[in-house]
Design a protein around this motif. Structure first.
Motif, PDB file in Angstrom:
ATOM      1  N   PRO A  82     -10.007  -4.762  11.787  1.00  0.00           N
ATOM      2  CA  PRO A  82      -8.869  -4.320  10.981  1.00  0.00           C
ATOM      3  C   PRO A  82      -8.536  -2.869  11.302  1.00  0.00           C
ATOM      4  O   PRO A  82      -9.356  -2.122  11.829  1.00  0.00           O
ATOM      5  N   SER A  83      -7.319  -2.451  10.987  1.00  0.00           N
ATOM      6  CA  SER A  83      -6.933  -1.066  11.271  1.00  0.00           C
ATOM      7  C   SER A  83      -5.673  -0.719  10.502  1.00  0.00           C
ATOM      8  O   SER A  83      -5.179  -1.497   9.699  1.00  0.00           O
ATOM      9  N   GLY A  84      -5.120   0.472  10.810  1.00  0.00           N
ATOM     10  CA  GLY A  84      -3.846   0.896  10.236  1.00  0.00           C
ATOM     11  C   GLY A  84      -3.986   1.584   8.906  1.00  0.00           C
ATOM     12  O   GLY A  84      -4.784   1.189   8.052  1.00  0.00           O
ATOM     13  N   GLY A  85      -3.187   2.604   8.704  1.00  0.00           N
ATOM     14  CA  GLY A  85      -3.249   3.365   7.473  1.00  0.00           C
ATOM     15  C   GLY A  85      -4.389   4.360   7.470  1.00  0.00           C
ATOM     16  O   GLY A  85      -4.953   4.675   6.432  1.00  0.00           O
ATOM     17  N   TRP A  86      -4.740   4.870   8.665  1.00  0.00           N
ATOM     18  CA  TRP A  86      -5.809   5.860   8.744  1.00  0.00           C
ATOM     19  C   TRP A  86      -5.299   7.221   8.280  1.00  0.00           C
ATOM     20  O   TRP A  86      -4.111   7.492   8.237  1.00  0.00           O
ATOM     21  N   VAL A  87      -6.220   8.096   7.931  1.00  0.00           N
ATOM     22  CA  VAL A  87      -5.870   9.451   7.505  1.00  0.00           C
ATOM     23  C   VAL A  87      -5.336  10.226   8.712  1.00  0.00           C
ATOM     24  O   VAL A  87      -5.970  10.198   9.770  1.00  0.00           O
ATOM     25  N   PRO A  88      -4.160  10.870   8.639  1.00  0.00           N
ATOM     26  CA  PRO A  88      -3.333  11.082   7.452  1.00  0.00           C
ATOM     27  C   PRO A  88      -2.324   9.948   7.277  1.00  0.00           C
ATOM     28  O   PRO A  88      -1.467   9.718   8.128  1.00  0.00           O
ATOM     29  N   ALA A  89      -2.433   9.224   6.192  1.00  0.00           N
ATOM     30  CA  ALA A  89      -1.559   8.098   5.920  1.00  0.00           C
ATOM     31  C   ALA A  89      -0.532   8.453   4.852  1.00  0.00           C
ATOM     32  O   ALA A  89      -0.814   9.218   3.931  1.00  0.00           O
ATOM     33  N   THR A  90       0.648   7.862   4.994  1.00  0.00           N
ATOM     34  CA  THR A  90       1.649   7.935   3.937  1.00  0.00           C
ATOM     35  C   THR A  90       1.312   6.874   2.893  1.00  0.00           C
ATOM     36  O   THR A  90       1.251   5.688   3.213  1.00  0.00           O
ATOM     37  N   ILE A  91       1.071   7.288   1.661  1.00  0.00           N
ATOM     38  CA  ILE A  91       0.766   6.342   0.593  1.00  0.00           C
ATOM     39  C   ILE A  91       2.069   5.898  -0.066  1.00  0.00           C
ATOM     40  O   ILE A  91       2.960   6.710  -0.344  1.00  0.00           O
ATOM     41  N   ALA A  92       2.178   4.580  -0.255  1.00  0.00           N
ATOM     42  CA  ALA A  92       3.417   3.975  -0.737  1.00  0.00           C
ATOM     43  C   ALA A  92       3.517   4.076  -2.255  1.00  0.00           C
ATOM     44  O   ALA A  92       2.967   3.247  -2.990  1.00  0.00           O
ATOM     45  N   GLY A  93       4.202   5.106  -2.735  1.00  0.00           N
ATOM     46  CA  GLY A  93       4.433   5.258  -4.165  1.00  0.00           C
ATOM     47  C   GLY A  93       3.135   5.358  -4.944  1.00  0.00           C
ATOM     48  O   GLY A  93       2.151   5.947  -4.486  1.00  0.00           O
ATOM     49  N   ASN A  94       3.130   4.744  -6.128  1.00  0.00           N
ATOM     50  CA  ASN A  94       1.960   4.817  -7.012  1.00  0.00           C
ATOM     51  C   ASN A  94       1.047   3.604  -6.867  1.00  0.00           C
ATOM     52  O   ASN A  94       0.441   3.141  -7.832  1.00  0.00           O
ATOM     53  N   THR A  95       0.951   3.103  -5.645  1.00  0.00           N
ATOM     54  CA  THR A  95       0.110   1.932  -5.394  1.00  0.00           C
ATOM     55  C   THR A  95      -1.275   2.292  -4.862  1.00  0.00           C
ATOM     56  O   THR A  95      -2.190   1.459  -4.912  1.00  0.00           O
ATOM     57  N   GLY A  96      -1.426   3.495  -4.316  1.00  0.00           N
ATOM     58  CA  GLY A  96      -2.675   3.856  -3.638  1.00  0.00           C
ATOM     59  C   GLY A  96      -2.813   3.241  -2.272  1.00  0.00           C
ATOM     60  O   GLY A  96      -3.842   3.395  -1.610  1.00  0.00           O
ATOM     61  N   VAL A  97      -1.786   2.531  -1.807  1.00  0.00           N
ATOM     62  CA  VAL A  97      -1.819   1.801  -0.538  1.00  0.00           C
ATOM     63  C   VAL A  97      -1.310   2.704   0.584  1.00  0.00           C
ATOM     64  O   VAL A  97      -0.147   3.118   0.580  1.00  0.00           O
ATOM     65  N   GLY A  98      -2.180   3.014   1.533  1.00  0.00           N
ATOM     66  CA  GLY A  98      -1.783   3.792   2.706  1.00  0.00           C
ATOM     67  C   GLY A  98      -1.108   2.899   3.727  1.00  0.00           C
ATOM     68  O   GLY A  98      -1.591   1.804   4.036  1.00  0.00           O
TER      69      GLY A  98
END
Length: 614
Positions: free
Chosen positions: A441-457
């Motif tokens: 698995p991969s994607g959403g590594w730091v620095p990630a844009t978090i989608a609103g108030n979901t905590g999902v990078g």
């Protein structure tokens, strides 16, 4: 007594114990095995096994923990897996790669003066794939509830002691994190202080993510209360993520920050359960995901190398290194030009690319010295067709010639090398019933844009598309299309039974390290732990799948243990060498000992990868 004290002293000081030939001991297990990129996530897998879960349940629990720990991925990334089903005795491929959103076209990015989609930010994001991949694997092949499998990750989201590696990455990338308000809120708890990231060992809390995971568990619970069965209830949670209030917040938060997602993009996306690609190497069936990954390049390499007596060359001899390096370059040149999402036209010529006849012709191109201008071949005649892209092959050779200018010697802090080796994580699980799972698995590594108030990078995988067909007509950006990615779990069967399950992180070098690990076991009779730590080498002659998509023809990274006479031989063959103390890559693998009915686990000494077995 004196001998005992001496042995204890040597062991504690880091010297190998008597009888141990590797820095890490091999894992042994009879009932189950769980290996992954971080110790805490491996522990999460053991917790799932102890609840009575199978290897699929455990893999899903590990995946959830890894995403929550930001182990070079997040919940908005992508998941790809191979699963051996002991009931059908078949290998199954899971395609949970996100797609380009509405409005993501070559023209859109060219108007922004971009040669490729960006490396970071909301415009780098494909649609989230990992939640769907996890829930699909669990629903179709697991045994536990979503609530049981997510329990360790949810506990971690409420607060876990963050490890130094991730905390340091956050601090080093805070200049980018501050560009995105929701990322800043999550990653920088000490905003305004000298150190704004969490400290190593500090309890890192992600309340927004906890609430998102709770919504998934609540959706499952409500569906069960309505009389739905286990599978239907998990898919009810799936629906809440991709069509319900979670999707609404992901879309809102992404678009607020300049992204392109729509509700329709998330609702239309579906996980694909596919047939894997496969070749036979000296009696062993080796499986990879389809050509939307780079996985078939390893299969092509094996087909080419089957034409050589590698064992007689000797492990890491000059002839061996040269032959394997050239075979990889031939395969990766085809990857760079022919691989792409098979759901879109044009379709990659995989029948020709994976034919033994085509491999024999490619093998004839291996000369005594390195060829820095090796390019893609023409596989179409090997599937009875005429190549519609011959005119572009000439332009591809121009691209390769252009990339040959300048130095190819790499320094330890070279930004090209950092991009080329960009990591993710890997997961290996197996159980006594016969289930085997290999995941990268991969994607959403730091620095990630978090989608609103979901905590999902959000993923950053859009950068793996090209905008110009002369680079690769099969991987040109298009809304709804999956990029050709580096992620590549592996599995091998012998005599119809699981033989070897293996995966590695590290960007474009994944199939190079996996190929060499496989050869270490098959050709040189290494144990799985020896193969995981063995001195590999890396080529940079293929185009990077990240950033500016550069290449460094003729460059090779060798282990510092390679002796001077081999270095001298390789220099005469045209190689430009650099050296690292550890070159195996963060490999994880399980080897199946059918003679004794046990598992052997290997986890390299390259990073923080860790395994638990029973």
């Amino acid at each position: 007594m004196r001998k005992l004290i001496l042995l204890i002293t040597l062991t504690l000081s880091g010297t190998l114990a008597v009888g141990q030939t590797t820095q890490k001991p091999p894992l042994h297990g009879k009932h189950w095995m769980a290996i992954t990129g971080k110790p805490l996530a491996a522990t999460a897998g053991s917790m799932i096994f102890n609840k009575g879960g199978n290897a699929v349940d455990a893999a899903c629990g590990i995946l959830a923990a890894n995403c929550t720990m930001w182990d070079v991925l997040s919940w908005g990334g992508e998941t790809q897996a191979l699963i051996y089903n002991p009931k059908t005795k078949k290998v199954i491929a899971i395609n949970a790669m996100g797609v380009a959103p509405t409005g993501a076209t070559p023209e859109f990015f060219k108007e922004k003066d971009m040669a490729y989609p960006p490396e970071f930010g909301p415009l780098a994001a494909t649609t989230p794939g990992t939640p769907g991949g996890l829930m699909t694997m669990l629903a179709e092949y697991g045994t536990l509830s979503l609530a049981e499998v997510l329990a360790p990750a949810m506990e971690m989201a409420k607060g876990y002691p963050i490890e130094a590696q991730t905390a340091t990455i956050i601090e080093n990338q805070k200049h980018l994190i501050k560009e995105w308000p929701y990322s800043k809120k999550v990653f920088l708890p000490h905003l305004g202080e000298e150190r704004e990231a969490p400290y190593p060992g500090e309890v890192f809390v992600q309340e927004d993510l906890f609430q998102t995971l709770k919504k998934l568990v609540d959706a499952e619970k409500e569906a069960l209360a309505q009389g739905k069965n286990r599978k239907e209830a998990i898919y009810a949670a799936y629906a809440r993520f991709y069509t319900g209030d979670i999707a609404e917040e992901i879309v809102r938060g992404t678009r607020e920050q300049g992204g392109l997602f729509t509700m329709e993009d998330l609702a239309k996306w579906k996980v694909k359960i596919e047939e894997p690609l496969q070749v036979n190497y000296r009696g062993i069936d080796v499986y990879k995901l389809q050509e939307w990954t780079q996985g078939p390049a390893m299969l092509q390499s094996l087909n080419i190398l089957e034409n050589f007596d590698l064992k007689s060359m000797g492990y890491n001899s000059a002839n061996y290194i040269h032959t394997v390096y050239q075979a990889m370059n031939l395969a990766f040149a085809d990857r760079d030009f022919y691989y792409g999402d098979p759901a879109f036209e044009p379709k990659s010529p995989m029948k020709g690319l994976l034919s033994k006849e085509y491999a024999r012709e490619r093998a004839k191109l291996i000369k005594p010295i390195n060829d820095p201008e090796i390019g893609p071949g023409d596989p179409y005649p090997f599937q009875g067709e005429k190549n519609p892209f011959l005119h572009l092959l000439e332009k591809q050779n121009e691209v390769i010639a252009y990339n040959n200018h300048g130095t190819a010697i790499l320094g330890p802090d070279d930004p090209f090398l950092e991009s080329f080796l960009a990591g993710t994580t890997s997961i290996q699980t197996a159980d006594a019933e016969g289930w085997v799972v290999s995941v990268t698995p991969s994607g959403g590594w730091v620095p990630a844009t978090i989608a609103g108030n979901t905590g999902v990078g959000l993923s950053q995988r859009m950068q793996s598309f090209v905008l110009d067909e002369k680079l690769n007509p099969f991987n040109v950006l298009e809304p709804g299309k999956r990029p050709r990615v580096t992620l590549t779990p592996s599995m091998a069967l012998k005599d119809g039974k699981p033989y070897f399950s293996f995966a590695v992180q590290a960007g474009d070098t994944q199939d190079q390290n996996l190929l060499q690990m496989f050869l270490n076991v098959v050709e040189f009779d290494m144990t799985v732990q020896e193969a995981a730590e063995a001195a590999n080498f890396n080529s940079y002659q293929m185009q990077s799948s990240f950033g500016a998509h550069e290449s460094k023809p003729g460059a090779i990274t060798l282990n510092t243990q390679i002796p001077s006479w081999i270095r001298g031989d390789l220099k005469k063959r045209g190689y430009k060498m650099d050296f690292l103390e550890r070159t195996s890559g963060p490999l994880n693998a399980i080897w199946f000992d059918w003679k004794h009915g046990t598992f052997w686990g290997g986890s390299s000494n390259h990073g923080e990868d860790y395994g638990i077995a029973w």
